[in-house]
Design a protein around this motif. Structure first.
Motif, mmCIF file in Angstrom:
data_model
loop_
_atom_site.group_PDB
_atom_site.id
_atom_site.type_symbol
_atom_site.label_atom_id
_atom_site.label_comp_id
_atom_site.label_asym_id
_atom_site.label_seq_id
_atom_site.Cartn_x
_atom_site.Cartn_y
_atom_site.Cartn_z
ATOM 1 N N THR A 1 -12.436 6.751 -7.181
ATOM 2 C CA THR A 1 -12.232 5.375 -6.754
ATOM 3 C C THR A 1 -11.932 4.519 -7.978
ATOM 4 O OG1 THR A 1 -14.602 4.900 -6.900
ATOM 5 C CG2 THR A 1 -13.757 5.603 -4.755
ATOM 6 N N ALA B 1 -4.433 10.470 -1.829
ATOM 7 C CA ALA B 1 -4.848 9.220 -2.448
ATOM 8 C C ALA B 1 -4.181 8.054 -1.751
ATOM 9 C CB ALA B 1 -4.499 9.214 -3.937
ATOM 10 N N ILE C 1 -3.312 3.868 -2.548
ATOM 11 C CA ILE C 1 -3.272 2.811 -3.556
ATOM 12 C C ILE C 1 -2.965 1.494 -2.861
ATOM 13 C CG2 ILE C 1 -2.171 1.991 -5.664
ATOM 14 C CD1 ILE C 1 -1.399 4.854 -6.292
ATOM 15 N N ALA D 1 -13.119 2.641 -12.949
ATOM 16 C CA ALA D 1 -12.785 3.788 -12.110
ATOM 17 C C ALA D 1 -13.930 4.784 -12.174
ATOM 18 C CB ALA D 1 -11.485 4.441 -12.569
ATOM 19 N N VAL E 1 -7.849 1.997 -5.646
ATOM 20 C CA VAL E 1 -7.464 3.403 -5.547
ATOM 21 C C VAL E 1 -8.603 4.195 -4.932
ATOM 22 C CG1 VAL E 1 -6.696 5.460 -6.791
ATOM 23 C CG2 VAL E 1 -6.017 3.189 -7.611
ATOM 24 N N TRP F 1 -1.479 -5.319 -11.289
ATOM 25 C CA TRP F 1 -0.170 -4.690 -11.192
ATOM 26 C C TRP F 1 0.952 -5.668 -11.560
ATOM 27 C CZ3 TRP F 1 3.072 -7.166 -7.875
ATOM 28 C CH2 TRP F 1 2.534 -7.837 -6.771
ATOM 29 N N LYS G 1 0.848 -1.192 0.000
ATOM 30 C CA LYS G 1 0.000 0.000 0.000
ATOM 31 C C LYS G 1 0.884 1.241 0.000
ATOM 32 C CE LYS G 1 -3.761 2.303 2.486
ATOM 33 N NZ LYS G 1 -4.732 2.213 3.607
ATOM 34 N N ASN H 1 0.534 5.666 0.161
ATOM 35 C CA ASN H 1 -0.294 6.846 0.391
ATOM 36 C C ASN H 1 0.412 8.059 -0.199
ATOM 37 O OD1 ASN H 1 -2.459 5.689 2.115
ATOM 38 N ND2 ASN H 1 -0.727 5.265 3.472
ATOM 39 N N ILE I 1 -5.725 -3.858 -7.924
ATOM 40 C CA ILE I 1 -5.316 -2.507 -7.552
ATOM 41 C C ILE I 1 -6.550 -1.745 -7.089
ATOM 42 C CG2 ILE I 1 -4.207 -0.379 -8.314
ATOM 43 C CD1 ILE I 1 -3.000 -1.979 -10.635
ATOM 44 N N GLY J 1 -9.214 8.374 -3.609
ATOM 45 C CA GLY J 1 -8.582 9.670 -3.424
ATOM 46 C C GLY J 1 -9.570 10.804 -3.522
#
Length: 520
Positions: A225, A190, A192, A246, A202, A231, A166, A168, A200, A204
């Motif tokens: 989001t 944000a 991740i 997203a 997200v 990844w 993770k 930030n 993944i 933010g």
């Protein structure tokens, strides 16, 4: 035997002296090795300071690179590398890389090209696993120098190739961005999440002003989001490219109407002046590699003017935008309610291989009053093409002009059914329209009256035909104006001046009208 003993003793002495020398020089040797690796990665003027080195750990008190040593683009330290000697020697693998603190300055162009200390991303490079198992970052400040100014991102977190991790981040930008969009007085954060299975996540938020060529959105408050995969594709352990969904939720934003060039035609249409527009709504995007789909269905884009206009834009039943295998499609519907006009419109457009867009747009409005003209209804359809800020095509309109006032001239009871060839130049801020080749703009009837004069007229079977210039030209640049020029003919006319009346077939009249909406 004595000779053998003497030789063995000599070898031991040499080994001891060599080992002692290597031990004493271990820091300069390690520094030189790291600098060679950095130079091999195309980093400019690499420099390191070794704090300590042994068989399991290398600690750098400082690690820099960049054209200007006094102000390096990359400055990290302390940086700790932990390793197993066998994996390091035979597989070039590290166990853990720890970055305690650091600064990184990157250059980002309008085209999206990224470079740092002489190193730039190779888009054709094949995915490869990193030379470490785990990386931890306690504090890293990244400054991205964009064409519109710098943006700073501070990140921390940890990542492991087996279990994920993770990160930030905190964003701060006084002025930063690109020609198509820029941020001003913006801040955000944000998180991740990188799951072991490659997922993944997200989340933010961002607040600030958004600047675009179309206008400025003040005080934007948005959340984002995303749920993506994978990844692991970046390291060659799965399909390359992102897949997932997203969403961006715009909770509130205020658009300065006077700064939005794209809104100029609306502002010039009439009614009370519009100063501000409140914007809210949500976008949801789904993508798989280069394929993309954007929806507005869950929370339509809503724009509310300070004078009471309300415009709701949605994507209808399907996606608002879709791109699959190089083919793009746009499908939008809009509903407008307000003191000037009420009605609905739809837009369908398509493009292939980044070529021109084909457009089919329809509108249906009820009674409305725009620019001093009262229309009982307005139905229109535009079919054409759009490319490089220019739309050309055919416009069909059907309306009844109940009344209109242009200077001292009052027009009434004028039905219009026409098909016009239209050229809309958004860059030049001008629209021109002509009837189809060899045709004229016709109306069954129209009434005319001049204010402060005892004079009126009634015409039937009227036709307004273009001569040399476009029949209709509308500009909304520095000096908004409408220009109508042509030859006016009619089947019959009734003309009254005081007690005198004339009835018959009128002669052809060369007609020119110039209308300045600011002067009315």
């Amino acid at each position: 035997m004595r000779l053998v003993a003497r030789l063995m003793f000599g070898v031991v002495v040499v080994l001891v002296l060599t080992g002692a020398a290597l031990y004493l020089l271990r820091k300069p040797i390690a520094a030189a090795a790291v600098e060679r690796v950095m130079a091999g990665a195309r980093l400019e003027k690499p420099s390191v300071e070794v704090q300590d080195v042994n068989f399991s750990r290398l600690t750098l008190s400082r690690m820099t690179a960049g054209a200007e040593p006094s102000a390096p683009d990359l400055s990290l330290g302390p940086v700790i590398f932990e390793y197993g000697l066998r994996d390091l020697l035979f597989n070039s693998k590290l166990k853990i890389v720890s970055i305690e603190d650091g600064n990184l300055t990157a250059e980002v162009s309008d085209a999206g090209a990224f470079s740092i200390a002489g190193w730039s991303l190779d888009p054709n490079a094949k995915p490869a696993p990193p030379p470490f198992e785990t990386v931890t970052i306690k504090q890293l400040a990244i400054v991205a120098n964009t064409p519109k100014g710098p943006a700073q991102i501070k990140i921390n977190g940890a990542f492991d190739m087996r279990s994920g991790g993770k990160f930030n981040g905190v964003v701060d930008a006084e002025n930063a961005g690109f020609a198509v969009a820029a941020l001003s007085r913006a801040d955000g954060e944000a998180a991740i999440d990188l799951a072991a299975d490659g997922a993944i996540g997200v989340a933010g938020l961002l607040k600030g002003d958004l600047l675009t060529p179309a206008g400025v959105a003040r005080g934007a408050d948005a959340t984002m989001t995303a749920e993506l995969s994978s990844w692991r594709g970046f390291f060659g352990e799965g399909p390359r490219g992102l897949k997932g969904a997203a969403g961006i939720l715009i909770k509130s934003s205020t658009i300065d109407a006077q700064s939005a060039d794209a809104l100029s035609p609306i502002l010039a249409a009439g009614g009370a002046p519009i100063k501000n527009l409140a914007l809210s709504g949500a976008f949801k995007a789904s993508f798989d590699g280069e394929d993309l789909s954007i929806s507005l269905a869950e929370n339509p884009l809503t724009i509310i003017a300070d004078r009471g206009d309300r415009l709701v834009i949605s994507g209808g039943e399907g996606p608002a935008y879709q791109k699959i295998a190089g083919k793009e499609r746009l499908a939008l519907s809009a509903v407008l309610e307000g003191p000037v006009a009420k009605g609905a419109a739809t837009l369908n457009a398509a493009s292939e291989d980044s070529g021109p867009w084909t457009i089919d747009a329809q509108t249906a409005f009820g009674e409305q009053e725009i620019g001093g003209a009262l229309l009982s209804s307005f139905d229109g359809r535009f079919c054409g093409a759009y490319s490089e800020a220019r739309a050309t095509g055919d416009l069909e309109i059907a309306t009844l002009l109940v009344r209109a006032t242009v200077g001292r001239l009052a027009v009434s009871d004028m039905p219009v059914n026409a098909r016009l060839s239209v050229d809309l130049d958004l860059a030049g801020k001008r629209l021109t329209a002509n009837p189809e080749s060899g045709q004229c703009l016709k109306t069954e009837r129209v009434g005319l009256r001049f204010a402060d004069q005892d004079m009126d007229a009634r015409i039937t079977g009227a036709a307004l035909c273009p001569v040399d210039a476009p029949l209709i030209s509308i500009g909304w640049g520095d000096k908004p104006e409408t220009h109508v020029e042509g030859a006016l003919t009619a089947r019959t006319a009734h003309y009254r001046l005081g007690q005198t009346t004339f009835d018959g077939a009128p002669p052809r009249v060369d007609f020119t009208l110039n209308y300045d909406p600011q002067l009315q």
